[in-house]
Motif scaffolding. Structure first.
Motif, PDB file in Angstrom:
ATOM      1  N   SER A 150      23.458   1.629  -9.348  1.00 47.45           N
ATOM      2  CA  SER A 150      23.358   0.388  -8.586  1.00 47.45           C
ATOM      3  C   SER A 150      22.353   0.435  -7.444  1.00 47.45           C
ATOM      4  O   SER A 150      22.158  -0.579  -6.762  1.00 47.45           O
ATOM      5  N   GLU A 172      17.472  -0.169  -9.841  1.00 51.18           N
ATOM      6  CA  GLU A 172      17.406  -1.525 -10.394  1.00 51.18           C
ATOM      7  C   GLU A 172      15.959  -1.952 -10.604  1.00 51.18           C
ATOM      8  O   GLU A 172      15.630  -2.569 -11.628  1.00 51.18           O
ATOM      9  N   ARG A 205      14.590  -0.272 -13.675  1.00 48.44           N
ATOM     10  CA  ARG A 205      15.085  -0.904 -14.911  1.00 48.44           C
ATOM     11  C   ARG A 205      14.298  -2.176 -15.222  1.00 48.44           C
ATOM     12  O   ARG A 205      14.003  -2.466 -16.387  1.00 48.44           O
TER      13      ARG A 205
END
Length: 270
Positions: free
Chosen positions: A63, A68, A71
């Motif tokens: 997280s 993020e 990704r």
């Protein structure tokens, strides 16, 4: 760790350098935080990730903000690498020797952990800022600090920047300040935080001049594997210097680090 304007200046310098085909700056701001918010612990072998590291960089549940963003890049079908690290933090650690002494090891643990968690095949070039204050000793005393505390912190940070061939430091002394700590100028026509952006451009420019090591065994970053690298590794390993912490787990100095050095040095790791 500084204001958005500082990060914008860093990004502008990196983009203007032409060193990278595509580049972006991942930035987070945590005003007033000690480095223990990123790395907890004060002795080798017992460091842990602090809340800011888990929120900003890497978290077991995936997280963290940097995870993020990565990704998103991968989902877009693009590749990525972490090319460097710019750090402006430390005023909060300047008051006590108790905070200053473990600072270098915590900083290097943070970089080694990033290299490990994101399986980088190179060490991270970095630029660290030498903190300062506005010269008002009375105001500094109100913050429970003496000028010698600031000097001790600056020397500690200078040592971090000088500790490796791919590190560097930049000095915030003599830059205009809005208050005791923060870069800025109420009379600047480009905005009160324009000096922070200017300082960021200097820091970003310095980062682009850092040498890129051939591998994690190229400890002097001269783009060749030679006896100097072997000597540096041996000396670093003997004193548990982070430069010798090449293999996971981070902050453990063992046979795995020696084997990893040999693999990188001989090219087997490639």
């Amino acid at each position: 760790n500084a204001r958005a304007e500082f990060a914008e200046g860093v990004a502008q310098a990196i983009a203007g350098s032409g060193r990278y085909e595509r580049a972006e700056v991942f930035h987070r701001f945590h005003g007033g935080n000690k480095i223990k918010q990123w790395v907890i612990g004060s002795a080798p072998g017992v460091y842990e990730f602090g809340p800011n590291f888990l929120a900003d960089f890497w978290n077991p549940d995936g997280s963290a903000g940097l995870q993020e963003r990565i990704r998103e890049i991968e989902t877009a079908g693009q590749t990525w690498d972490i090319a460097g690290f710019v750090w402006f933090q430390g005023e909060a650690d300047s008051a006590r020797e108790y905070d200053r002494v473990p600072y270098p090891a915590r900083f290097h643990f943070m970089l080694n952990a990033l290299e490990d968690r994101f399986t980088l095949d190179h060490d991270l070039p970095f630029v660290i800022t030498l903190i300062d204050y506005n010269g008002d000793d009375d105001l500094l005393l109100d913050a429970y600090r003496y000028p010698e505390d600031i000097e001790a912190t600056r020397e500690m940070q200078r040592g971090v920047g000088d500790s490796t061939a791919i590190g560097a430091w930049i000095d915030s002394r003599d830059w205009p300040r809005l208050d005791l700590w923060h870069l800025g100028d109420h009379d600047d026509p480009d905005g009160i935080y324009a000096p922070s952006a200017d300082f960021g451009r200097v820091a970003g420019g310095l980062l682009t001049t850092r040498p890129e090591p051939l591998s994690r065994a190229d400890l002097d970053a001269n783009r060749i594997h030679d006896l100097a690298d072997i000597a540096l590794f041996a000396a670093s390993f003997a004193v548990r210097d982070p430069k010798a912490d090449i293999a996971p787990p981070v902050d453990r100095y063992d046979l795995a680090d020696l084997l990893a050095f040999i693999e990188h040095f001989t090219g087997v790791a490639d």
